[in-house]
Design an enzyme around this catalytic site. Structure first.
Site, PDB file in Angstrom:
ATOM      1  N   ARG A   6      -2.047   6.426  -8.763  1.00 26.97           N
ATOM      2  CA  ARG A   6      -1.881   5.102  -8.287  1.00 26.97           C
ATOM      3  C   ARG A   6      -3.434   4.291  -8.606  1.00 26.97           C
ATOM      4  O   ARG A   6      -3.726   3.481  -7.752  1.00 26.97           O
ATOM      5  CB  ARG A   6      -1.682   5.110  -6.980  1.00 26.97           C
ATOM      6  CG  ARG A   6      -0.469   6.091  -6.393  1.00 26.97           C
ATOM      7  CD  ARG A   6       0.789   5.504  -7.036  1.00 26.97           C
ATOM      8  NE  ARG A   6       1.018   4.198  -6.478  1.00 26.97           N
ATOM      9  CZ  ARG A   6       1.717   3.626  -5.376  1.00 26.97           C
ATOM     10  NH1 ARG A   6       2.229   4.822  -4.513  1.00 26.97           N
ATOM     11  NH2 ARG A   6       1.976   2.516  -4.819  1.00 26.97           N
ATOM     12  N   ARG A  57      -3.629  -1.559  -5.848  1.00 25.98           N
ATOM     13  CA  ARG A  57      -3.884  -1.013  -4.604  1.00 25.98           C
ATOM     14  C   ARG A  57      -5.345  -1.322  -3.996  1.00 25.98           C
ATOM     15  O   ARG A  57      -5.739  -1.926  -3.242  1.00 25.98           O
ATOM     16  CB  ARG A  57      -3.623   0.344  -4.672  1.00 25.98           C
ATOM     17  CG  ARG A  57      -2.217   0.776  -3.895  1.00 25.98           C
ATOM     18  CD  ARG A  57      -2.136   2.270  -3.954  1.00 25.98           C
ATOM     19  NE  ARG A  57      -1.130   2.520  -2.758  1.00 25.98           N
ATOM     20  CZ  ARG A  57      -0.751   3.813  -2.412  1.00 25.98           C
ATOM     21  NH1 ARG A  57      -1.644   4.713  -2.984  1.00 25.98           N
ATOM     22  NH2 ARG A  57       0.202   3.871  -1.388  1.00 25.98           N
ATOM     23  N   ARG A  60      -2.329 -10.071  -8.297  1.00 25.50           N
ATOM     24  CA  ARG A  60      -0.786  -9.920  -7.628  1.00 25.50           C
ATOM     25  C   ARG A  60      -0.833 -11.384  -6.959  1.00 25.50           C
ATOM     26  O   ARG A  60       0.534 -11.617  -6.974  1.00 25.50           O
ATOM     27  CB  ARG A  60      -1.281  -8.633  -6.640  1.00 25.50           C
ATOM     28  CG  ARG A  60      -0.311  -8.854  -5.417  1.00 25.50           C
ATOM     29  CD  ARG A  60       0.745  -7.822  -5.834  1.00 25.50           C
ATOM     30  NE  ARG A  60       1.497  -7.421  -4.450  1.00 25.50           N
ATOM     31  CZ  ARG A  60       2.583  -7.938  -4.034  1.00 25.50           C
ATOM     32  NH1 ARG A  60       2.613  -9.295  -4.208  1.00 25.50           N
ATOM     33  NH2 ARG A  60       3.243  -7.453  -3.137  1.00 25.50           N
ATOM     34  N   ASP A  83       6.723   0.715 -10.935  1.00 30.85           N
ATOM     35  CA  ASP A  83       7.216   1.336  -9.766  1.00 30.85           C
ATOM     36  C   ASP A  83       8.333   2.232  -9.983  1.00 30.85           C
ATOM     37  O   ASP A  83       9.223   1.941 -10.884  1.00 30.85           O
ATOM     38  CB  ASP A  83       7.567   0.199  -8.711  1.00 30.85           C
ATOM     39  CG  ASP A  83       7.256   1.040  -7.320  1.00 30.85           C
ATOM     40  OD1 ASP A  83       6.350   1.381  -7.002  1.00 30.85           O
ATOM     41  OD2 ASP A  83       8.235   1.167  -6.899  1.00 30.85           O
ATOM     42  N   TYR A 105      14.986   6.866  -1.199  1.00 33.14           N
ATOM     43  CA  TYR A 105      14.802   5.371  -0.776  1.00 33.14           C
ATOM     44  C   TYR A 105      16.406   4.725  -1.007  1.00 33.14           C
ATOM     45  O   TYR A 105      16.383   3.728  -0.282  1.00 33.14           O
ATOM     46  CB  TYR A 105      13.948   4.549  -1.793  1.00 33.14           C
ATOM     47  CG  TYR A 105      12.523   4.863  -1.703  1.00 33.14           C
ATOM     48  CD1 TYR A 105      11.808   4.376  -0.824  1.00 33.14           C
ATOM     49  CD2 TYR A 105      11.911   6.030  -2.221  1.00 33.14           C
ATOM     50  CE1 TYR A 105      10.410   4.635  -0.320  1.00 33.14           C
ATOM     51  CE2 TYR A 105      10.549   6.406  -2.068  1.00 33.14           C
ATOM     52  CZ  TYR A 105       9.840   5.697  -1.041  1.00 33.14           C
ATOM     53  OH  TYR A 105       8.588   5.986  -0.881  1.00 33.14           O
TER      54      TYR A 105
END
Ligand SMILES: Cc1c2[nH]c(c1CCC(=O)O)Cc1[nH]c(c(CCC(=O)O)c1C)Cc1[nH]c(c(CCC(=O)O)c1C)Cc1[nH]c(c(C)c1CCC(=O)O)C2
Length: 343
Positions: free
Chosen positions: A26, A30, A39, A76, A152
């Site tokens: 990651r 983040r 972003r 992702d 998910y």
């Protein structure tokens, strides 16, 4: 530099390297201020994943700052259900949301028709990264493992106990097999295409593998991952595959011997000495610094890095965290860590 001569690839192929390669799960996004800026210029998280200009930029940010040995493409794991036709969106401050699968009939609405066309921006991002990355940096493609992605798809988002998904699996195992198989097939095709677009290795994230009893772990984590890896190896035998079966504890050696992966990502709680004796003897290991040690910094961070290096450095080893880097990680601590590893 040729792929086979890169430090990370040599370690993945079982070589004990002269210097320990390092990257962080990651690492793109983040925790970096420059990520937050990029972003904010996108319409949403998925838009960022599907915009090659922005995704290339975000992937390169941690490489520019820290010169990691490997770069993981920005995307992702949930682009797979999205590409299969499920509704997926990201809520600010909440995380991923999906319109949950309610019954096996919902599977009829999911198909492979648009898989590659939907994911073509990811393939384009990978191709451009191979041009833009420093010549010695290894490019990693990735996907979620079927179980982690299916969790998910059924729960409709993150979950504490996976009650809906696990109850479905235990009460209608053949139906659950079909869902897992569909995702495994899509994931195999996706990873092969990532490799053909320029990814030099791929990592499969089974982040929630640790919630199953042994028989179920074999059926819904080990077997589907094994199938994906065999599918990749049938077409690209030279490309190393990393598997991260987080939380599987004493089943790690089973994954080392049977999954077909070239390397296993070790999670935070595994004992390094035990992992050296029971896992590194079969495959390359990658890990396993607690991400919160990197948040805390200080002497405990230094000691933990030294102890991990001392334990694994006699065999094929890639330094990493035991799970993804946390958003609150101070950049100075990442620099401290790299100095310690690189000397
Ligand atoms: C379970 C999982 C997901 N996504 C992923 C996993 C498996 C790895 C793990 O266990 O950490 C994997 C992932 N997600 C992302 C990457 C990109 C590349 C990288 O830096 O490693 C990777 C490899 C970007 C992302 N994926 C997401 C973000 C944050 C989105 C934002 O900017 O708002 C990023 C940078 C969103 C996401 N995506 C997911 C969640 C639960 C969330 C919300 C919480 C979080 O931030 O992790 C699903």
């Amino acid at each position: 530099m040729k792929t086979e001569n890169k430090l990370m690839i040599r370690a993945l192929k079982g070589e004990k390297t002269e210097r320990t390669p390092v990257w962080l799960m990651r690492q793109a996004g983040r925790f970096l201020p420059e990520y937050r800026k990029t972003r904010a210029s996108a319409d949403g998280f998925l838009d960022l994943c599907y915009s090659p200009d922005l995704a290339v930029e975000v992937t390169l940010q941690p490489i520019r700052r820290f010169g990691f040995d490997a770069s993981i493409v920005f995307s992702d794991i949930l682009v797979i259900p999205h590409a299969l036709g499920q509704k997926v969106w990201f809520e600010e401050g909440v995380g991923p949301k999906l319109e949950p699968l309610q019954s096996i009939a919902d599977l009829e609405n999911l198909n492979f028709d648009k898989l590659h066309s939907h994911l073509s921006p990811v393939y384009e991002t990978i191709g451009r990264l191979r041009e833009d990355l420093p010549k010695e940096t290894t490019l990693i493609g990735f996907a979620g493992a079927p179980w982690t992605v299916v969790s998910y798809m059924i729960e409709g988002g993150s979950s504490k106990d996976y009650a809906r998904a696990k109850t479905w699996a235990y009460s209608k195992p053949e139906e659950f097999d079909r869902i897992i198989d569909l995702v495994a097939e899509a994931t195999t095709r996706y990873l092969i295409r990532q490799i053909e677009s320029g990814a030099e290795t791929v990592q499969i994230f089974d982040s929630w593998a640790g919630v199953w009893p042994e028989f179920a772990l074999k059926r819904w984590c080990l077997e589907p991952c094994k199938k994906i890896i065999a599918g990749i190896k049938a077409v690209h035998p030279e490309v190393p595959v990393i598997l991260f079966p987080r939380g599987v504890g004493d089943s790690y050696p089973l994954f080392a011997k049977e999954s077909g992966a070239d390397a296993l990502g070790l999670d935070t709680t595994l004992s390094p000495v035990w992992a050296r004796d029971n896992i590194q003897s079969h495959v390359t290991v990658q890990g396993n610094l607690d991400p919160l040690l990197l948040v805390a910094g200080g002497s405990m961070l230094d000691q933990s890095i030294d102890s991990i290096l001392a334990t694994f450095s006699d065999g094929p080893f890639i330094f990493n965290l035991g799970h993804g880097i946390l958003p609150q990680t101070p950049i100075g601590h990442v620099e401290q860590m790299l100095k310690r590893i690189r000397g």
